[in-house]
Design an enzyme around this catalytic site. Structure first.
Site, mmCIF file in Angstrom:
data_model
loop_
_atom_site.group_PDB
_atom_site.id
_atom_site.type_symbol
_atom_site.label_atom_id
_atom_site.label_comp_id
_atom_site.label_asym_id
_atom_site.label_seq_id
_atom_site.Cartn_x
_atom_site.Cartn_y
_atom_site.Cartn_z
ATOM 1 N N TYR A 151 0.827 -1.213 0.000
ATOM 2 C CA TYR A 151 0.000 0.000 0.000
ATOM 3 C C TYR A 151 0.861 1.262 0.000
ATOM 4 O O TYR A 151 0.374 2.355 -0.279
ATOM 5 C CB TYR A 151 -0.945 0.026 1.212
ATOM 6 N N LYS A 210 2.659 -15.717 2.097
ATOM 7 C CA LYS A 210 2.561 -16.476 0.844
ATOM 8 C C LYS A 210 3.984 -16.886 0.486
ATOM 9 O O LYS A 210 4.508 -16.593 -0.599
ATOM 10 C CB LYS A 210 1.915 -15.575 -0.228
ATOM 11 N N ASP A 242 -3.845 -18.161 1.460
ATOM 12 C CA ASP A 242 -5.026 -18.799 0.865
ATOM 13 C C ASP A 242 -5.617 -19.835 1.823
ATOM 14 O O ASP A 242 -6.838 -19.922 2.006
ATOM 15 C CB ASP A 242 -4.697 -19.418 -0.507
ATOM 16 N N ASP A 266 -5.626 -6.607 5.669
ATOM 17 C CA ASP A 266 -6.796 -5.842 5.242
ATOM 18 C C ASP A 266 -7.913 -6.814 4.859
ATOM 19 O O ASP A 266 -9.066 -6.689 5.292
ATOM 20 C CB ASP A 266 -6.388 -4.977 4.032
ATOM 21 N N ASP A 270 -11.410 -8.192 7.416
ATOM 22 C CA ASP A 270 -12.806 -8.018 7.002
ATOM 23 C C ASP A 270 -13.531 -9.353 6.982
ATOM 24 O O ASP A 270 -14.687 -9.454 7.388
ATOM 25 C CB ASP A 270 -12.886 -7.373 5.614
#
Ligand code: NAD
Length: 379
Positions: A151, A210, A242, A266, A270
């Protein structure tokens, strides 16, 4: 002990819910012999409207927030300011406060309280299968890196339209990129926040990455393997993102603390918040550089503002997080959480957490005030 708490109540339901959070803190102070001084500050739409400021984050607000022991924030924004350009909008105050305070670790607990299990979209048997005592509950904490990674990394677009000689060629050559870059120091400091949190909880930390594909993720693992021995009582495990996304909805009870990068955090936070049912219950803390910013994850809810309908529990639970993470007042934090549980046990529900399946005989729908009063009574 004496603590100075900056309070940005903000807009919409912000002032209603923060008012209950501060009243609960006062009650805790009285019970346990602490003194909390509250410093009201303006930011958001109310600061834009105030002639003395005229901007979402007055410099005085940031300076005062920096000098306080912690910052409690309600919510900012609303339709009144929606037409303002991006850099003038109330929400700019949030980014300015987070960046200005340098709070690099975002802690977002997601717990399913037994009283609210009807609000969880998962089946009972799924929840029970992953709980160590076979209960339909879970209690996890996501620690997300907040000020680095993709980001904030180098980004851009490229392509040589002229060389390609045609629109189609230019399109074929065009590209765009974002960069995930983390320094050892950035990874280490957020990991340490995760380990400290795990020490105060069930002593299990899962690093989500990952590492089977990304070099930056392999580096996160290396750093974690260096840091883990400093916390011998905490068990560390590693999970690809994942798989973590899958395990969150298959076996949320297996998790205690998850630590991850800005991007993965992020998305996963959620996903986890949906499992708890209502946004009106979810608290958060952003900490780092000696500062702490505590806020409910919901917004200013203009549709219910000023109607005594807002659920104050997310703000009250944010105050509990402040006691735990900024002031190390664990038993006081637990006292607030127990008082919230007691109010729910007594059947009190604001409209957002009322049963949706007609199973409401034991529930009493109450407003913001009654819920706040019940928590204080519980203390
Ligand atoms: P919101 O979180 O304010 O509201 C979403 C829905 O949830 C609404 O129906 C609302 O009534 C309900 N809700 C939210 N909090 C509740 C509570 N405590 N009790 C009961 N119900 C609750 O999100 P939105 O509608 O997308 O945004 C409204 C404004 O808030 C916008 O201006 C947005 O930019 C701003 N916002 C601010 C923050 C913040 O200050 N941290 C976060 C998100 C949105």
């Amino acid at each position: 002990m004496k603590y100075k708490i900056a309070v940005v109540a903000g807009d919409g339901i912000g002032p209603e819910v923060t008012s209950w959070a501060t009243q609960v803190l006062k009650a805790v102070g009285k019970k346990y012999g602490h003194s909390f001084e509250f410093l009201p500050l303006k930011a958001g739409g109310c600061a834009i409207d105030d002639e003395a400021f005229g901007e979402p984050l007055p410099p005085q607000t940031l300076e005062a927030a920096k000098s306080a022991d912690a910052l409690l924030l309600g919510a900012v924004g609303g339709p009144k300011w929606d037409t303002l350009p991006g850099d003038k909008r109330p929400e700019r105050a949030l980014l300015g406060l987070r960046a200005g305070l340098g709070v690099f670790a975002n802690l977002r607990p997601a717990a399913l309280l037994p009283q609210l299990k009807d609000a969880c979209p998962l089946k009972d048997e799924v929840l029970k299968a992953s709980h160590h005592e076979g209960k339909a509950e879970f209690d996890l904490l996501i620690v997300r890196e907040l000020t680095g990674g993709i980001y904030f990394g180098e980004r851009g677009r490229g392509g040589n339209a002229e060389a390609a000689g045609s629109d189609a060629g230019a399109k074929a050559l065009a590209f765009a990129f974002d960069t995930e870059k983390y320094s050892r120091a950035e990874i280490e400091r957020v990991l340490r926040v995760g380990y400290e949190a795990a020490m105060k909880r069930r002593k299990k930390l899962t690093l989500v990455d990952k590492a089977n594909v990304l070099e930056s993720s392999r580096f996160w693992r290396e750093v974690a393997k260096d840091v883990a021995p400093d916390y011998p009582s905490v068990t560390t495990d590693y999970l690809y993102v994942d798989n973590a996304a899958m395990q969150l909805i298959r076996a949320p009870g297996h998790f205690d603390v998850l630590v991850t990068s800005n991007l993965f955090g992020d998305i996963l936070s959620d996903e986890a918040s949906v499992l708890t049912g209502s946004i009106g219950m979810l608290a958060s803390a952003s900490i780092g550089n000696g500062h702490g910013l505590y806020e409910p994850i919901h917004g200013s809810a203009p549709d219910i503002a000023g109607k005594n309908l807002a659920n104050p529990l997310a703000a009250i639970l944010s105050a509990a997080m402040m006691l735990r993470y900024s002031f190390s007042l664990e038993k006081e934090a637990v006292a607030i959480e127990n008082a919230v549980n007691a109010a729910l046990d007594a059947g009190l529900r604001t409209a957002d957490i009322a049963s949706r399946n007609g199973n409401s005989v034991h529930e009493k729908i109450v407003g913001t005030t009654e819920m706040g009063e019940a928590v204080i009574k519980g203390l």
